[in-house]
Design an enzyme around this catalytic site. Structure first.
Site, PDB file in Angstrom:
ATOM      1  N   SER A  80     -17.520  28.766  63.836  1.00  0.00           N
ATOM      2  CA  SER A  80     -18.607  28.076  63.122  1.00  0.00           C
ATOM      3  C   SER A  80     -19.718  27.634  64.072  1.00  0.00           C
ATOM      4  CB  SER A  80     -18.036  26.916  62.325  1.00  0.00           C
ATOM      5  OG  SER A  80     -19.013  26.405  61.461  1.00  0.00           O
ATOM      6  N   HIS A  81     -19.997  26.343  64.099  1.00  0.00           N
ATOM      7  CA  HIS A  81     -21.120  25.829  64.880  1.00  0.00           C
ATOM      8  C   HIS A  81     -20.718  25.444  66.300  1.00  0.00           C
ATOM      9  CE1 HIS A  81     -18.932  22.809  62.628  1.00  0.00           C
ATOM     10  NE2 HIS A  81     -19.034  22.089  63.741  1.00  0.00           N
ATOM     11  N   ASP A 105     -22.649  29.518  57.153  1.00  0.00           N
ATOM     12  CA  ASP A 105     -22.188  28.891  55.908  1.00  0.00           C
ATOM     13  C   ASP A 105     -22.801  27.516  55.650  1.00  0.00           C
ATOM     14  OD1 ASP A 105     -20.694  27.693  57.893  1.00  0.00           O
ATOM     15  OD2 ASP A 105     -18.750  27.953  56.905  1.00  0.00           O
ATOM     16  N   ARG A 106     -23.344  26.854  56.683  1.00  0.00           N
ATOM     17  CA  ARG A 106     -23.945  25.536  56.450  1.00  0.00           C
ATOM     18  C   ARG A 106     -25.453  25.644  56.253  1.00  0.00           C
ATOM     19  NH1 ARG A 106     -20.730  21.008  60.031  1.00  0.00           N
ATOM     20  NH2 ARG A 106     -18.644  21.776  59.536  1.00  0.00           N
ATOM     21  N   ASP A 129     -22.097  30.554  61.904  1.00  0.00           N
ATOM     22  CA  ASP A 129     -21.585  31.649  61.079  1.00  0.00           C
ATOM     23  C   ASP A 129     -22.247  31.720  59.711  1.00  0.00           C
ATOM     24  OD1 ASP A 129     -20.338  29.218  60.424  1.00  0.00           O
ATOM     25  OD2 ASP A 129     -18.683  30.260  59.451  1.00  0.00           O
ATOM     26  N   LYS A 182     -18.945  28.427  51.520  1.00  0.00           N
ATOM     27  CA  LYS A 182     -20.270  27.837  51.437  1.00  0.00           C
ATOM     28  C   LYS A 182     -21.259  28.858  51.983  1.00  0.00           C
ATOM     29  CE  LYS A 182     -18.825  24.977  55.278  1.00  0.00           C
ATOM     30  NZ  LYS A 182     -18.005  23.801  55.471  1.00  0.00           N
ATOM     31  N   ASP A 203     -25.982  27.440  60.268  1.00  0.00           N
ATOM     32  CA  ASP A 203     -25.167  27.232  61.472  1.00  0.00           C
ATOM     33  C   ASP A 203     -24.678  28.547  62.073  1.00  0.00           C
ATOM     34  OD1 ASP A 203     -23.294  27.890  59.537  1.00  0.00           O
ATOM     35  OD2 ASP A 203     -21.738  26.645  60.455  1.00  0.00           O
TER      36      ASP A 203
HETATM   37  C1  G1P Z   1     -15.419  19.077  58.467  1.00  0.00           C
HETATM   38  C2  G1P Z   1     -16.295  18.599  57.322  1.00  0.00           C
HETATM   39  C3  G1P Z   1     -15.828  19.229  56.029  1.00  0.00           C
HETATM   40  C4  G1P Z   1     -15.834  20.757  56.176  1.00  0.00           C
HETATM   41  C5  G1P Z   1     -15.019  21.169  57.390  1.00  0.00           C
HETATM   42  C6  G1P Z   1     -15.101  22.670  57.655  1.00  0.00           C
HETATM   43  O1  G1P Z   1     -14.085  18.692  58.226  1.00  0.00           O
HETATM   44  O2  G1P Z   1     -16.284  17.190  57.214  1.00  0.00           O
HETATM   45  O3  G1P Z   1     -16.666  18.820  54.979  1.00  0.00           O
HETATM   46  O4  G1P Z   1     -15.290  21.363  55.033  1.00  0.00           O
HETATM   47  O5  G1P Z   1     -15.493  20.481  58.553  1.00  0.00           O
HETATM   48  O6  G1P Z   1     -16.423  23.085  57.889  1.00  0.00           O
HETATM   49  P1  G1P Z   1     -13.412  17.381  58.880  1.00  0.00           P
HETATM   50  O7  G1P Z   1     -13.550  17.513  60.364  1.00  0.00           O
HETATM   51  O8  G1P Z   1     -14.171  16.207  58.363  1.00  0.00           O
HETATM   52  O9  G1P Z   1     -11.977  17.396  58.409  1.00  0.00           O
HETATM   53 ZN    ZN Z   2     -19.923  27.288  59.732  1.00  0.00          ZN
END
Ligand code: G1P
Ligand code: ZN
Length: 543
Positions: free
Chosen positions: A113-114, A281-282, A279, A376, A277
């Site tokens: 991801s990010h 999705d954000r 990948d 997402k 971000d």
């Molecule tokens: C965090 C975000 C949550 C998201 C997840 C994956 O999880 O708060 O909304 O779905 O990353 O991207 P957390 O670290 O709070 O468990």
């Molecule tokens: Zn991501």
């Protein structure tokens, strides 16, 4: 026979969470580390054999190496067909879409991801199931168990796949199809939004600045915004995906994309400013002069979505994760729509989406999407906003102020306390949990505690129960304080504190978020004492 069975040693640390298996690149570079984890997936998810598998990643350092291995192991494990994005590139929502349109048995998404990328950065693998959603916990648990006892893996040796050449190749009996990374995703977006209308909006002078943050959405944004919708070249910045994301942290929020807030505050700012971000999705949305919080963005999209082509038949239902502000609930109520409050994490939405109970959903952590995919989708949210601006002829500022005037405004902030010693973090949460029963009925200024509990969720589709999903102190509709432990951190424990305040009166809609939330922050401090108990001076990150 070029399929070889080679020895591997099991690793004890291959437990994947909701975000997949995320580790330092150097961890993934250990001998057979990747092979071991992939073989565990192939051994456990036997439905993959003889079927189609989608493979792609966010382009970060180690992506190509890992994708070659994944393709060769798919061929070694009897996968009939592998569809891989050209150059190994697929954004997370694009991969989810490919799983769906090709009726694939699953997908391997190579992303962290990010998280920062590069030789010293992070790498990751996520396994998505048929239908395009993330692997459920029971499945990741079985994969973890299998990874701990593996002694061999199967791989096709002797020929390597050319990831850059479009078209079909074969490795033994397995067909490898390298496809354009963007085509199908762009078609999907075109089926949901009025491209004609958005193009027209650009022609009439509408301006966008989309920041791909040197990550995977560059090629997607360029194709759709510039080539298909006619926005000027300069509309997409940092559009070239780099293996180290340019040394940045592609997490679009007020910390890592602060420059976009600064841009939004300039007099000649574009109409719509957005980012995605690592990948894809954000998403982050800003207009001239203001930032739209993810919870507000969700509510504002909910109020306008049925004007866009893909949603004209109406919305099935709305959903947000528990810590996300309740702005969308107000829209749902006004429109007589089902509204679900789910635990944090996208997989809870996927069940509702599959059961046709949901059209639009989102989280406070800059995630928004709809029934069109099972992840997402960053660029989707940006295009949805562009289409809303085009169809209404209004500015982001106007959309927001009219929304607040009609439905009221939710002021919202999240405080993260990163890398706390696990015992400290647990101590803070346990202490609050124990005091919750005594809080109900308590009076704090104008606010009264109406509810104080630990959130648990019964899935309306399959009846499964998720417990211990965060502590909440609710002051009726007026405010909430929420505390939970992050499930995705890689070092120590992270505590997240969420503050939400709701106001309806016209003279209370124009406050700054900081001013509006100051009294609630003081109450949180009095009740939870995070700074004192953690020995910190304040949160590590405020978004
Ligand atoms: C965090 C975000 C949550 C998201 C997840 C994956 O999880 O708060 O909304 O779905 O990353 O991207 P957390 O670290 O709070 O468990
Ligand atoms: Zn991501």
């Amino acid at each position: 026979m070029p399929v070889r069975v080679l020895p591997t040693q099991p690793y004890p640390d291959q437990k994947s969470g909701t975000a997949g298996l995320r580790k330092k690149v150097t961890v993934f570079q250990q001998p057979h580390y990747l092979e071991n984890f992939l073989q565990a997936i192939f051994d456990v998810e036997t439905t993959l054999h003889g079927c189609t598998l989608i493979i792609g990643g966010d382009g970060r350092y180690h992506n190509r190496v890992a994708i070659r291995t994944a393709v060769a192991m798919a061929a070694g494990n009897g996968i009939a067909k592998v569809i891989v994005g050209q150059g190994g590139i697929l954004s997370t929502p694009a991969a989810s879409n490919l799983i769906r349109i090709h009726d694939a048995a699953g997908g391997l998404l190579l992303t962290a991801s990010h998280n920062p990328a590069g030789p010293d950065g992070d790498f990751g693998i996520k396994f998505n199931i048929a239908g395009g959603g993330q692997a459920p916990e029971a499945l990741t648990g079985r994969i973890f168990d299998a990874s701990k006892t593996l002694s061999r893996y199967r791989i096709f040796e002797g020929a390597a796949v050319d990831l850059d050449r479009l078209g079909s190749q074969t490795l033994g009996d397995t067909v490898i199809e390298v496809i354009d990374s963007v085509d199908d995703y762009a078609k999907l977006q075109q089926s949901l939004f009025d491209f004609e209308q958005i193009r027209d909006w650009f022609t009439r002078g509408g301006r966008i600045c989309f920041d791909a943050m040197h990550a995977v959405t560059g090629p997607y944004a360029r194709r759709i915004l510039i080539e298909q919708l006619g926005a000027p070249e300069s509309s997409v910045i940092n559009a070239i995906p780099l293996e180290d994301f340019g040394g940045g942290h592609p997490d679009p929020n007020l910390i890592y994309a602060k420059h976009l807030l600064e841009l939004a505050m300039t007099p000649d700012a574009p109409d719509l400013i957005a980012a995605s971000d690592g990948d894809g999705d954000r998403n982050m949305i800003l207009g001239r002069g203001l930032f739209i919080s993810p919870g507000d963005s969700l509510a504002m999209l909910a109020a306008h979505l049925d004007r866009l082509p893909g949603y004209k038949s109406g919305l099935k239902g709305l959903a947000r994760s528990m810590p996300t502000c309740r702005a969308v609930d107000v829209v749902a109520k006004a429109r007589g729509l089902e509204c679900h409050e789910t635990p944090t994490g996208w997989k809870f939405f996927a069940n509702l989406l599959d059961a046709n109970r949901l059209t639009l959903c989102g989280e406070e952590s800059f995630g928004t999407s709809s029934s069109h995919t099972r992840e997402k989708d960053g660029l989707w949210a940006v295009l949805a906003w562009a289409n809303v601006l085009a169809v209404t002829g209004k500015s982001v500022q106007q959309i927001a102020s009219e929304h607040w005037a009609q439905y009221g405004r939710h002021y919202y902030v999240r405080h993260d306390y990163d890398e706390l010693p696990t015992a400290t973090a647990n101590g803070i949460v346990d202490r609050l949990r124990n005091t919750l029963p005594s809080l109900v009925g308590g009076q704090f200024g104008d606010w009264t505690v109406t509810q104080a509990d630990e959130f648990s969720y019964t899935d309306p589709v399959d009846g499964s129960v998720a417990t211990a999903q965060g502590l909440r102190i609710v002051f009726g509709d007026a405010a909430r304080i929420i505390l939970r432990l992050s499930g995705t951190g890689t070092e120590g424990a992270t505590i997240r504190l969420y503050l939400e305040r709701y106001e309806r009166a016209a003279d209370r809609l124009g406050w700054t978020t900081t001013d509006a939330l100051a009294p609630l922050a003081a109450i949180a401090d009095q009740l939870i004492r995070i700074n004192e108990l953690s020995g910190r001076e304040g949160p590590s990150v405020v978004t």
